[in-house]
Scaffold this motif. Structure first.
Motif, PDB file in Angstrom:
ATOM      1  N   LEU A 149       0.855  -1.184   0.000  1.00 19.33           N
ATOM      2  CA  LEU A 149       0.000   0.000   0.000  1.00 19.33           C
ATOM      3  C   LEU A 149       0.888   1.230   0.000  1.00 19.33           C
ATOM      4  CD1 LEU A 149      -2.969   1.094   0.324  1.00 19.33           C
ATOM      5  CD2 LEU A 149      -2.517   1.156   2.781  1.00 19.33           C
ATOM      6  N   TRP A 150       0.594   2.195  -0.874  1.00 13.99           N
ATOM      7  CA  TRP A 150       1.299   3.472  -0.806  1.00 13.99           C
ATOM      8  C   TRP A 150       0.670   4.320   0.294  1.00 13.99           C
ATOM      9  CZ3 TRP A 150       5.767   3.572  -2.875  1.00 13.99           C
ATOM     10  CH2 TRP A 150       6.034   2.929  -4.093  1.00 13.99           C
ATOM     11  N   VAL A 151       1.487   4.924   1.108  1.00 15.68           N
ATOM     12  CA  VAL A 151       1.003   5.751   2.209  1.00 15.68           C
ATOM     13  C   VAL A 151       1.773   7.061   2.242  1.00 15.68           C
ATOM     14  CG1 VAL A 151       0.303   3.781   3.629  1.00 15.68           C
ATOM     15  CG2 VAL A 151       2.620   4.711   3.865  1.00 15.68           C
ATOM     16  N   ALA A 152       1.163   8.064   2.851  1.00 17.93           N
ATOM     17  CA  ALA A 152       1.858   9.323   3.142  1.00 17.93           C
ATOM     18  C   ALA A 152       2.193   9.322   4.622  1.00 17.93           C
ATOM     19  CB  ALA A 152       0.976  10.517   2.794  1.00 17.93           C
ATOM     20  N   VAL A 153       3.456   9.427   4.944  1.00 17.37           N
ATOM     21  CA  VAL A 153       3.902   9.362   6.336  1.00 17.37           C
ATOM     22  C   VAL A 153       3.874  10.767   6.928  1.00 17.37           C
ATOM     23  CG1 VAL A 153       5.763   8.685   7.879  1.00 17.37           C
ATOM     24  CG2 VAL A 153       5.325   7.373   5.802  1.00 17.37           C
ATOM     25  N   LEU A 154       3.019  10.951   7.934  1.00 20.18           N
ATOM     26  CA  LEU A 154       2.867  12.269   8.551  1.00 20.18           C
ATOM     27  C   LEU A 154       3.986  12.555   9.534  1.00 20.18           C
ATOM     28  CD1 LEU A 154      -0.990  12.283   9.163  1.00 20.18           C
ATOM     29  CD2 LEU A 154       0.299  13.038   7.171  1.00 20.18           C
ATOM     30  N   ARG A 155       4.406  11.547  10.271  1.00 27.48           N
ATOM     31  CA  ARG A 155       5.532  11.698  11.192  1.00 27.48           C
ATOM     32  C   ARG A 155       6.191  10.348  11.357  1.00 27.48           C
ATOM     33  NH1 ARG A 155       3.590  10.030  16.365  1.00 27.48           N
ATOM     34  NH2 ARG A 155       1.310   9.823  16.407  1.00 27.48           N
ATOM     35  N   GLY A 156       7.461  10.347  11.627  1.00 29.55           N
ATOM     36  CA  GLY A 156       8.163   9.087  11.780  1.00 29.55           C
ATOM     37  C   GLY A 156       9.634   9.224  11.466  1.00 29.55           C
ATOM     38  N   GLU A 157      10.413   9.601  12.485  1.00 34.68           N
ATOM     39  CA  GLU A 157      11.846   9.781  12.274  1.00 34.68           C
ATOM     40  C   GLU A 157      12.547   8.486  11.916  1.00 34.68           C
ATOM     41  OE1 GLU A 157      10.820  10.499  15.799  1.00 34.68           O
ATOM     42  OE2 GLU A 157       9.761  12.205  14.932  1.00 34.68           O
ATOM     43  N   GLY A 158      11.922   7.347  12.238  1.00 31.12           N
ATOM     44  CA  GLY A 158      12.580   6.071  11.982  1.00 31.12           C
ATOM     45  C   GLY A 158      12.412   5.551  10.571  1.00 31.12           C
ATOM     46  N   LEU A 159      11.659   6.239   9.732  1.00 34.96           N
ATOM     47  CA  LEU A 159      11.393   5.755   8.383  1.00 34.96           C
ATOM     48  C   LEU A 159      12.627   5.931   7.501  1.00 34.96           C
ATOM     49  CD1 LEU A 159       9.308   4.796   6.200  1.00 34.96           C
ATOM     50  CD2 LEU A 159       8.962   7.222   5.717  1.00 34.96           C
ATOM     51  N   ARG A 160      12.956   4.884   6.742  1.00 32.37           N
ATOM     52  CA  ARG A 160      14.040   4.965   5.771  1.00 32.37           C
ATOM     53  C   ARG A 160      13.461   4.835   4.369  1.00 32.37           C
ATOM     54  NH1 ARG A 160      17.981   0.406   7.977  1.00 32.37           N
ATOM     55  NH2 ARG A 160      15.985  -0.510   8.481  1.00 32.37           N
ATOM     56  N   ARG A 161      13.847   5.754   3.479  1.00 31.51           N
ATOM     57  CA  ARG A 161      13.428   5.629   2.087  1.00 31.51           C
ATOM     58  C   ARG A 161      14.349   4.620   1.436  1.00 31.51           C
ATOM     59  NH1 ARG A 161      10.440   9.749  -0.032  1.00 31.51           N
ATOM     60  NH2 ARG A 161      11.573   9.740  -1.995  1.00 31.51           N
ATOM     61  N   ARG A 162      13.779   3.566   0.875  1.00 33.91           N
ATOM     62  CA  ARG A 162      14.596   2.414   0.515  1.00 33.91           C
ATOM     63  C   ARG A 162      14.711   2.157  -0.979  1.00 33.91           C
ATOM     64  NH1 ARG A 162      11.921  -1.169   5.237  1.00 33.91           N
ATOM     65  NH2 ARG A 162      13.140  -0.348   6.943  1.00 33.91           N
TER      66      ARG A 162
END
Length: 609
Positions: free
Chosen positions: A516-529
């Motif tokens: 699922l494509w999502v828009a991340v509103l907050r999340g410092e732990g997210l890595r663009r992969r």
């Protein structure tokens, strides 16, 4: 000889093929100390495996290798399959993607029920990585080794010329005796001992480590295709291969040419594999080692003759690069683990290449194993978790082996329709020559060929098998529902083609998390992969009732899942998750990432504590 090997490490990986390199990348991303050793003095120099399916690409995406694998070599994605007398001569039939259908001679036929499912024409939308890739194994090994070096050097890289002579186990460790600098031939080198907590044997189909552990290989080929089984060693057919370079673009119209040419010439029949869409090819043909001289004795003139016979012409720029032989087998190890030593890849399963599942199954083996070993080493899981590796991956290996054997059996039906009698596999050179002789005067049965091509659908279109498989036992809590995908059945049970062809997204325990494509509103732990983040999501960014908020990071839901922690995925349900999640962390004593999915498909990811 290179730098000395360390005396101790957490994980020792033996074998630097695609499986071993993938394991090293997985452990490096998890922060686990792992040493990767390879007996060969350098990476493979001749193409062998070449299909990288969607699930493997998702694994590469998770460890930061997707961009390089998908884009680094400018590879295409050939889709057309051709059956010909010689490449430059008569065409018997072809098979294209679902929108193209089957072509018999000059007549185009629509794909009927039982063929590729129109339902899966949009499968790229069901994965963040899009289409599967066609990339030769030497190129893949080079890319993965480069990514490992660039992202994790000097802590992690492949050590070539390191032969593991023996393995000893104790209650709390494994000790491997390694000859460094001697190479696969066992030459003189520096002998050392490396202690590790766990050892993963990715040392190939002939795995010396598997043999030293006394693990046997078993085959279900006698049940699937009794005529193809050789009880002496489970060999279905021995083949010779010739790797050559020549510009063949004048022989095809498609952007990258056909993926595969099956040729049926005067003196040989076999397969030509397209590795780069222009000038890199490998020709395979049946070989009878007891009756023919070995390939290493062939002159260049003999190799040129064989390639020219397959092509129907001799290209001016033809260059023979390498040659050799290999055995088509179909076996799965009776066990994937003995103590602290695990098998992965070809060391525990060997498939016919029909469908391209061998390399991919190995890559996915080590992805499954690496996070479990990481959890045990870091103390947030019991060593009993490691038992789930075999519980989960053995059925997948068995299923993929059996389906590959069925795909290979279906090729014999196609050969028979073209006019080869008897069809493969051939036990003797005389039997093989009789089949070629019969082909000279036989007439292609176009109706039978069309039906045979239709029945071969699982060979070419296997989305259900690639990303729809499920784990029925292992590190999961069943919810009591039946397996909707039906991609795994009890051992030695016939498989429905629908379970191989069609992918049905599901959140049933043991299944792959749907994309699922999502828009991340907050999340410092997210890595663009991966570069696939640049694809247009289901809902555009920007203003409007169906748009993602401006400034939000567009990512795949898979990207929000942690590699080194448990991910808790929640939706609006009236529960105060901000209060519940800290209590779960305290109670379970595990690293936990909470990903809350809002009703409009917007993800709010919070980093682990």
């Amino acid at each position: 000889m290179g730098e000395p090997l360390p005396e101790e490490t957490q994980v020792l990986i033996v074998g630097a093929g695609p499986t071993g390199l993938s394991a090293a990348l997985c452990f490096a991303e998890l922060g686990v100390d792992a040493v990767l050793v390879e007996a060969r003095l350098s990476p493979h120099n001749a193409p062998s495996a070449h299909v990288i399916n969607r699930r493997s690409l998702e694994v590469f995406r998770s460890v930061g290798a997707f961009d390089q694998v998908a884009c680094g070599k400018g590879v295409g994605c050939p889709k057309e399959l051709l059956w010909v007398s010689k490449v430059a001569e008569r065409q018997f039939g072809s098979w294209g993607p679902p929108e193209a259908g089957i072509e018999i001679g000059a007549a185009m036929q629509n794909v009927p029920p039982g063929g590729p499912s129109r339902k899966n024409v949009g499968v790229p939308r069901m994965s963040p990585v899009g289409e599967q890739l066609n990339l030769s194994q030497p190129q893949l090994e080079e890319i993965l080794a480069d990514v490992l070096r660039q992202r994790h050097a000097p802590r992690a890289h492949a050590r070539y010329g390191c032969l593991v002579e023996g393995v000893e186990q104790e209650d709390d460790c494994v000790t491997a005796t390694v000859v460094q600098g001697g190479g696969a031939g066992g030459g003189e080198g520096r002998r050392c001992r490396v202690r590790c907590k766990y050892l993963i044997a990715c040392d190939g189909a002939r795995s010396p480590i598997r043999e030293s552990l006394g693990i046997l290989m078993e085959s279900s080929v006698p049940l699937i295709n009794p005529a193809a089984y050789d009880p002496k060693g489970g060999v279905i057919q021995t083949h010779v291969w010739i790797y050559f370079k020549a510009d063949l673009t004048h022989l095809f119209n498609a952007p990258y040419g056909p993926a595969l040419w099956w040729y049926h010439a005067d003196t040989a029949s076999g397969l030509i594999i397209n590795y780069n869409g222009k000038d890199e090819w490998v020709v395979h043909a049946p070989f009878f080692p007891d009756e023919e001289s070995p390939p290493h004795e062939w002159t260049e003139a003999e190799c040129v003759r064989r390639v020219s016979d397959a092509l129907g012409e001799t290209p001016r720029d033809l260059a023979i690069k390498a040659k050799g032989q290999w055995q088509m087998t179909c076996n799965v190890a009776t066990s994937y683990q003995v103590g602290r030593v695990f098998l992965a890849g070809d060391s525990c399963h060997r498939f016919p290449p029909s469908g391209g599942h061998g390399q991919n199954t190995g890559i996915q083996d080590v992805q499954n194993l690496s996070w479990k070993i990481n959890a045990v080493l870091k103390g947030w899981a019991s060593p009993a978790l490691l038992d789930s590796y075999e519980e989960e991956r053995w059925p997948v290996g068995r299923f993929n082996a059996d389906q590959s054997a069925r795909n290979n059996k279906q090729m014999a039906e196609i050969e028979g329709a073209i006019g080869m009698q008897p069809a493969s596999p051939w036990k003797t050179l005389a039997e093989y020559r009789r089949s070629l002789e019969h082909l000279k005067t036989a007439k292609c049965n176009e109706k039978s060929l069309q039906q045979a091509l239709q029945r071969s659908s699982p060979h070419w279109f296997s989305e259900g098998q690639q990303i729809g498989f499920t784990y029925e036992e292992g590190a999961l809590v069943p919810d009591g529902t039946p397996c909707a995908q039906e991609a795994l059945f009890p051992r030695q049970t016939e498989i429905h083609d629908g379970s191989v062809l069609i992918y049905e997204p599901t959140t049933r325990p043991g299944s792959r998390l749907p994309h699922l494509w999502v828009a991340v509103l907050r999340g410092e732990g997210l890595r663009r992969r991966g570069a696939a983040d640049m694809e247009v999501p289901a809902h555009p960014l920007g203003p409007g009732p169906d748009a993602f908020p401006l400034g939000a990071v567009c990512a795949a839901l898979h990207d929000c899942m942690a590699l080194d922690a448990i991910s808790l995925l929640t939706v609006d349900s009236g529960v105060d998750w901000d209060a519940v999640v800290p209590e779960v962390r305290r109670t379970c004593s595990v690293p936990l990432v909470h990903v809350h999915l809002l009703a409009d498909g917007v993800g709010a990811a919070t980093p682990k504590t």
